[in-house]
Scaffold this motif. Sequence first.
Motif, PDB file in Angstrom:
ATOM      1  N   UNK A 166       2.175  -1.366 -11.960  1.00 51.78           N
ATOM      2  CA  UNK A 166       3.261  -0.959 -11.071  1.00 51.78           C
ATOM      3  C   UNK A 166       3.327  -1.865  -9.850  1.00 51.78           C
ATOM      4  N   UNK A 167       2.163  -2.241  -9.330  1.00 52.63           N
ATOM      5  CA  UNK A 167       2.137  -3.123  -8.178  1.00 52.63           C
ATOM      6  C   UNK A 167       2.774  -4.476  -8.513  1.00 52.63           C
ATOM      7  N   UNK A 168       2.427  -5.026  -9.681  1.00 48.03           N
ATOM      8  CA  UNK A 168       2.992  -6.317 -10.078  1.00 48.03           C
ATOM      9  C   UNK A 168       4.498  -6.211 -10.343  1.00 48.03           C
ATOM     10  N   UNK A 169       4.928  -5.088 -10.911  1.00 47.34           N
ATOM     11  CA  UNK A 169       6.368  -4.893 -11.138  1.00 47.34           C
ATOM     12  C   UNK A 169       7.117  -4.874  -9.816  1.00 47.34           C
ATOM     13  N   UNK A 170       6.562  -4.106  -8.840  1.00 44.84           N
ATOM     14  CA  UNK A 170       7.182  -4.030  -7.509  1.00 44.84           C
ATOM     15  C   UNK A 170       7.212  -5.407  -6.851  1.00 44.84           C
ATOM     16  N   UNK A 171       6.126  -6.153  -6.985  1.00 45.24           N
ATOM     17  CA  UNK A 171       6.014  -7.462  -6.340  1.00 45.24           C
ATOM     18  C   UNK A 171       7.051  -8.447  -6.901  1.00 45.24           C
ATOM     19  N   UNK A 172       7.280  -8.345  -8.203  1.00 47.94           N
ATOM     20  CA  UNK A 172       8.244  -9.244  -8.842  1.00 47.94           C
ATOM     21  C   UNK A 172       9.657  -9.004  -8.336  1.00 47.94           C
ATOM     22  N   UNK A 185       0.844  -1.205   0.000  1.00 53.66           N
ATOM     23  CA  UNK A 185       0.000   0.000   0.000  1.00 53.66           C
ATOM     24  C   UNK A 185       0.880   1.257   0.000  1.00 53.66           C
ATOM     25  N   UNK A 186       1.903   1.270   0.868  1.00 49.37           N
ATOM     26  CA  UNK A 186       2.798   2.433   0.935  1.00 49.37           C
ATOM     27  C   UNK A 186       3.517   2.654  -0.389  1.00 49.37           C
ATOM     28  N   UNK A 187       3.901   1.571  -1.046  1.00 51.05           N
ATOM     29  CA  UNK A 187       4.580   1.726  -2.336  1.00 51.05           C
ATOM     30  C   UNK A 187       3.650   2.363  -3.367  1.00 51.05           C
ATOM     31  N   UNK A 188       2.407   1.915  -3.413  1.00 58.13           N
ATOM     32  CA  UNK A 188       1.466   2.495  -4.376  1.00 58.13           C
ATOM     33  C   UNK A 188       1.148   3.953  -4.047  1.00 58.13           C
ATOM     34  N   UNK A 189       1.136   4.295  -2.752  1.00 60.31           N
ATOM     35  CA  UNK A 189       0.912   5.687  -2.386  1.00 60.31           C
ATOM     36  C   UNK A 189       2.074   6.556  -2.868  1.00 60.31           C
TER      37      UNK A 189
END
Length: 512
Positions: A497-503, A476-480
């Motif tokens: 972006x969320x999926x990129x960060x998660x990978x 959540x903080x990353x998306x914010x």
Amino acid sequence: MPDQQSPSPTPESAAPSAAQSAASLRVLRERAVTHLAPHLKVLTELGEIFTGAGHELALVGGPVRDAFLGRGSVDIDLTTSASPQQTEALLKPWASTTWDVGRDFGTIGAQKGQWKVEITTYRADAYDGVTRKPIVAFGDNLNDDLIRRDFTVNAMAMRLPSLEFIDPYDGLGALARKELVTPAPAEVSFGDDPLRMMRAARFVAQLGFTAAPSVVEAMTERAATINIVSPERVHDELVKLIVAPDPRAGLELLVDTGLAEQVLPELPALKLEIDEHHRHKDVYEHSLTVLDRAIALEGPRSVEALESPAVVDGPDLVLRLAALLHDIGKPATRRFESGGGVSFHHHEIVGAKLARKRMRELRFDKDTIRDVTKLIELHLRFHGYGGGEWTDSAVRRYVTDAGSQLARLHLLTRSDCTTRNRRKAATLAATYDDLERRIARLLEQEELGKVRPELDGNQIASVLGIPPGPVLGRAYKHLLAYRLDAGPVGEDAAREELLRWWAEQPESSRTS
């Protein structure tokens, strides 16, 4: 001393001192008549009730003082020869309700319509010098009651219903001189109740008075005795001082007498020894100047090209505390550099921690502590703005980090620019004007105060297949942060972006 008598609420028979002119007495007299007029009906009623029963009754203390100063007073404080039980019995037929304010201390409250009164039996207390709690003893005459009061300007009274002015300790003379003098010797008065020393500083800030030399001397000698007073009572007096019209004057008295060393030691600690090259400002004087400037900015103000700049109505306790304490981290972080300069790296972080600790000890509430420390933490942020080089994402971060304190942060930052170089001062002001305009535009476009990630917690959990917990919080903080950097991008881009960060997250961090 014998009572000084007058047939009216004006002190006709009070002999003026050399410092009092006829003109000043006339002004005081006119003010008193004007300000007491709305209260005369109820005062007369009560006076007749008590004298009819064979007791004395007098208006006393702050309401009398404020009448001569022309200040509005919401209190009607009365003193009487009647016992608390007799007072209550006399008030019940007159009032719509009565209550026990502090029967053991002689005070009964009553209300009739819009009028609220508190009536206290004459007091002749004694103190043990170890605590500020008196050994309560009721007195039998008004003069003895008045001498136990904190200052002579609060030791004036008016007998009711005759309106006979009583001033056995020349409170009116002190009021005309705007001077704080104690009815009893100052060392005795402050020995009885050390909180009176804080009240002296508060009255200096609140009423524009000065403390008599004897008062200053006794405060200096007895400063350490303030420690027998509860933090809650010290807190109350300090707050009243800070929100007064001239807090600087009261704070300077606290520092000069050593009282600040006991109740707010971070303030005198700002009196740093100036280095031989004078590479930094006097931090103590700078902090008081920032406080003065912040007070001057309270209320309506204008910023070019802004129809409605953020307003902080005064007196604002949070803004004033932040202005006063914003640099308290400097003593702990001061470093003399090899080239002769001076640095205070991270003093805003250290200062916020010190402020939090001190405010907790002084029993400030959690919300005030949170708001003041946030402002201290952020007060240097603007200086990274340069000539306006921040991107829109940096401006968004400034707004969201400030949150509900943005309006106060505007004023604190402007107040902190105390350079005497007019050109530099004008440049800083213009630069901050530019930042406020950019913030206003972004707020209008994006409602930054309500910025959230474009995927909520449930959506993030669904996309990543994870339960609520710390990992979801990090996502959540990353998306914010992404939202603040990129602006509105839509749910599809946020999901990518969320999926990129998660990978990029190591396997160990996906489950912890």
